[in-house]
Design a protein around this motif. Structure first.
Motif, short mmCIF file in Angstrom:
data_model
loop_
_atom_site.label_atom_id
_atom_site.label_comp_id
_atom_site.label_asym_id
_atom_site.label_seq_id
_atom_site.Cartn_x
_atom_site.Cartn_y
_atom_site.Cartn_z
N ALA A 131 48.75 8.30 29.42
CA ALA A 131 48.68 9.57 30.13
C ALA A 131 47.24 9.95 30.40
O ALA A 131 46.34 9.69 29.59
CB ALA A 131 49.36 10.68 29.31
N LEU A 132 47.02 10.57 31.56
CA LEU A 132 45.71 11.10 31.95
C LEU A 132 45.74 12.61 31.82
O LEU A 132 46.63 13.27 32.37
CB LEU A 132 45.38 10.71 33.39
N LEU A 133 44.78 13.16 31.08
CA LEU A 133 44.70 14.60 30.84
C LEU A 133 43.56 15.19 31.65
O LEU A 133 42.50 14.58 31.79
CB LEU A 133 44.52 14.85 29.34
N ASP A 134 43.77 16.42 32.15
CA ASP A 134 42.73 17.07 32.95
C ASP A 134 42.83 18.58 32.78
O ASP A 134 43.93 19.13 32.59
CB ASP A 134 42.89 16.70 34.42
N SER A 135 41.67 19.25 32.82
CA SER A 135 41.62 20.71 32.78
C SER A 135 40.21 21.12 33.22
O SER A 135 39.34 20.27 33.39
CB SER A 135 41.92 21.24 31.37
N PRO A 136 39.96 22.42 33.40
CA PRO A 136 38.62 22.83 33.83
C PRO A 136 37.50 22.33 32.93
O PRO A 136 36.40 22.04 33.41
CB PRO A 136 38.71 24.36 33.82
N ARG A 137 37.75 22.20 31.60
CA ARG A 137 36.66 21.79 30.70
C ARG A 137 36.91 20.48 29.98
O ARG A 137 36.13 20.12 29.09
CB ARG A 137 36.40 22.90 29.69
N SER A 138 37.96 19.74 30.33
CA SER A 138 38.23 18.50 29.60
C SER A 138 38.95 17.49 30.47
O SER A 138 39.62 17.84 31.44
CB SER A 138 39.09 18.78 28.36
N THR A 139 38.77 16.23 30.09
CA THR A 139 39.60 15.14 30.61
C THR A 139 39.91 14.25 29.41
O THR A 139 39.28 14.35 28.36
CB THR A 139 38.90 14.31 31.70
N GLY A 140 40.88 13.37 29.57
CA GLY A 140 41.20 12.50 28.44
C GLY A 140 42.18 11.41 28.80
O GLY A 140 42.93 11.51 29.78
N ALA A 141 42.14 10.35 28.01
CA ALA A 141 43.09 9.25 28.12
C ALA A 141 43.89 9.18 26.83
O ALA A 141 43.32 9.27 25.74
CB ALA A 141 42.36 7.93 28.37
N TYR A 142 45.21 9.00 26.96
CA TYR A 142 46.10 8.95 25.81
C TYR A 142 47.02 7.75 25.91
O TYR A 142 47.46 7.38 27.01
CB TYR A 142 46.96 10.22 25.71
N ARG A 143 47.28 7.17 24.76
CA ARG A 143 48.26 6.08 24.66
C ARG A 143 49.24 6.44 23.55
O ARG A 143 48.85 6.62 22.39
CB ARG A 143 47.57 4.75 24.34
N PHE A 144 50.51 6.59 23.92
CA PHE A 144 51.57 6.92 22.97
C PHE A 144 52.45 5.70 22.76
O PHE A 144 52.97 5.14 23.73
CB PHE A 144 52.43 8.07 23.49
N THR A 145 52.64 5.30 21.52
CA THR A 145 53.56 4.22 21.19
C THR A 145 54.70 4.83 20.39
O THR A 145 54.50 5.28 19.25
CB THR A 145 52.87 3.11 20.38
N LEU A 146 55.89 4.85 20.98
CA LEU A 146 57.07 5.47 20.35
C LEU A 146 57.78 4.44 19.50
O LEU A 146 58.09 3.33 19.96
CB LEU A 146 58.03 6.00 21.41
N ARG A 147 58.08 4.82 18.25
CA ARG A 147 58.81 3.96 17.32
C ARG A 147 60.00 4.75 16.78
O ARG A 147 59.91 5.44 15.77
CB ARG A 147 57.89 3.51 16.17
N PRO A 148 61.14 4.69 17.49
CA PRO A 148 62.30 5.50 17.07
C PRO A 148 62.90 5.03 15.76
O PRO A 148 62.85 3.84 15.42
CB PRO A 148 63.28 5.32 18.24
N GLY A 149 63.47 5.99 15.00
CA GLY A 149 64.10 5.64 13.73
C GLY A 149 64.57 6.88 13.02
O GLY A 149 64.63 7.97 13.59
N ASP A 150 64.92 6.73 11.75
CA ASP A 150 65.31 7.89 10.94
C ASP A 150 64.22 8.95 11.00
O ASP A 150 64.50 10.15 11.12
CB ASP A 150 65.56 7.47 9.50
N ALA A 151 62.99 8.52 10.88
CA ALA A 151 61.83 9.37 11.12
C ALA A 151 61.04 8.70 12.25
O ALA A 151 60.32 7.73 12.03
CB ALA A 151 60.97 9.50 9.87
N THR A 152 61.21 9.19 13.45
CA THR A 152 60.52 8.60 14.59
C THR A 152 59.01 8.79 14.42
O THR A 152 58.54 9.85 13.99
CB THR A 152 61.01 9.24 15.90
#
Length: 517
Positions: free
Chosen positions: A219-240
């Protein structure tokens, strides 16, 4: 007479052709390099070097004018979910723009390392009873998306995670119902000239393999005072588990930079009953838990204050923090629809050192359960210089009945109020009493004749009147009672307490705020 040296003329054409061909191969290899986190981070870096440009949205007037029920009548058709035809373990469905959801996000699928844009297609949506003209809209984009996975039943794919609005996302473990939300970043939640809400403007979702048990989202994040790069790795389970990798750039300075923010709701509970509600408790989370690098565990029961209440815990190193729903007994809620006992607890576990800083908790007043009024996040001691990246990673655990606990003992309930008071007894109107039950392996291992005491301290605006600790013969837990007087009722007061035998602490530190009256 000078001697003339003669050298044979070299034919450099094949060498040049070889070099040119090699360069073309390198260019080709570079062009075919797999899409990944660094590509998004480079986009974020370039964006941070330029002034923020607010998105201009030309949303059709007929979508802007939808009321709540009309917007809810627009549904994605499940049979058209992305990856359903391929029978992949994960599926994607998309949210339509309209009503409050007016900011489009771009969504891409990454296949074999290459990204392709997913265009809006009106054929994917059922518009219900709405009389709309989607054929004239073009590629609107989407409001967000949700991921489906066979979490509870192998024959049916449940919602696993939702990305919708600003940088908010919600995820579930097995047997859980949606409750609190996570966010990518918090800016000036407290302090500054007002809170800024960065938003994810574009997503890249990697197509999973046929037997995949994880899903990767960039994901690419943007706002008036910030930008950012995010990587989410989902691991589903009893406790995701959601593994988060982030690289954030600031365009300008901020007062408060909040990492790994969690947003929840607390209306009332056992420590703050509500007179005219048949439900004993209504909340998505009942406390903030913090683990410090020094080995201390802290538990702060949440409250619904009459005015904004901000507290924090400073430390040299963070081991974890979370907004937890410890109470998981249906009879303590009695809401057969909302099922608050099945709301997840969210535990943030830093990956690597985050250095010194503080966990900050903001609690706002709310009249009902429709508004989130609780926010918790980590504030680094030093915010990055504008233009310089801050890199951080963490694991977000979405937990149910089996959740993170201190290794010794913990508070299982906190109740506020007095029992029977004889008529001739006159109590200080500024006095409060808490009854706290503790449980855990250290307490259960105590011999029958163990001597346990409550160690209680008060902040500058409170005085401890009485403290007791004794075994609860009914439940086998240990009960602590604390009576304290607020010195200035118009101001909040703080109490801290734990159970101890000899020189050994038996429990986490229970620390509560008595709200101002």
């Amino acid at each position: 007479m000078p001697i003339a040296l003669s050298f044979p003329r070299l034919n450099l054409t094949p060498i040049r052709q070889l070099a040119t061909g090699f360069a073309l191969v390198l260019v080709s290899l570079h062009a075919q390099a797999d899409f990944g986190f660094d590509d998004v981070a480079e986009r974020a870096r370039q964006l941070a070097a330029r002034p923020h440009v607010a998105a201009t949205v030309a949303l059709p007037a007929e979508l802007k004018g939808l009321d709540y029920d009309q917007y809810r009548d627009i549904r994605f058709k499940p049979e058209r979910a992305l990856w359903r035809k391929e029978a992949l373990p994960f599926e994607l469905m998309f949210f339509h723009l309209g009503k409050f959801q007016t900011q489009p996000v771009a969504i891409n699928e990454v296949v074999a390392g290459q990204a392709r844009h997913i265009a809006f297609d009106r054929q994917n949506f059922d518009y219900g009873r709405n009389k709309l003209s989607p054929g004239s809209w073009g590629d609107l984009g989407f409001a967000g998306f949700r991921v489906h996975y066979a979490l509870n039943n192998p024959a049916y794919k449940d919602e696993l995670v939702v990305f919708l609005g600003a940088s908010y996302f919600r995820a579930l473990g097995k047997g859980q119902h949606y409750g609190l939300s996570a966010r990518g970043l918090g800016i000036d939640t407290v302090g500054g000239s007002g809170e800024e809400f960065p938003r994810f403007t574009e997503f890249w979702i990697e197509r999973p393999a046929p037997q995949a048990t994880t899903l990767v989202i960039h994901a690419l994040l943007d706002s008036p005072r910030s930008t950012g790069a995010y990587r989410f790795t989902l691991r589903p389970g009893d406790a995701t588990v959601v593994d988060v990798q982030a690289r954030v750039f600031l365009r300008a300075g901020v007062s408060t930079l909040g990492l790994a923010p969690l947003t929840s709701m607390f209306q009332h509970g056992e420590n703050q009953p509500r007179v005219n509600d048949f439900r004993p408790e209504v909340h998505d989370s009942d406390g903030l838990m913090v683990a410090t690098g020094e080995g201390e565990w802290l538990w702060r029961p949440l409250v619904n204050p009459k005015q904004m209440l901000v507290t924090s815990f400073a430390m040299r190193e963070l081991k974890g923090f979370g907004l937890m729903q410890r109470d998981r007994v249906h009879a303590n809620y009695e809401d057969t629809e909302a099922r608050y006992e099945q709301r997840p607890s969210a535990w943030v576990e830093p990956v690597g050192s985050w250095g010194p800083g503080r966990v900050e908790l903001m609690q706002l007043p709310t009249p009902d359960e429709t508004d989130d009024n609780i926010v918790a996040y980590w504030v680094p001691e030093r915010a990055p210089t504008p233009g310089q990246p801050i890199n951080f990673a963490y694991r977000l655990h979405l937990q149910g009945d089996q959740q993170q606990r201190p290794p010794t003992g913990w508070a299982v309930q906190t109740r506020r109020g007095h029992g029977f008071v004889a008529r001739e007894q006159v109590r200080d109107p500024n006095e409060v009493q808490y009854v706290v039950d503790f449980d855990g392996p250290a307490l259960r291992a105590l011999p029958a004749d163990a001597v346990v005491k409550a160690v209680v301290t008060a902040g500058t605006n409170a005085r401890v009147v009485e403290r007791n600790a004794y075994r609860n013969a009914v439940t086998g837990t240990w009960r602590m009672t604390v009576r304290a007087t607020r010195l200035q009722p118009a101001l909040p007061a703080e109490l801290r307490a734990f159970l101890q035998t000899g020189d050994h602490a038996l429990t986490e530190t229970w620390t509560t705020i008595i709200p101002s009256e």
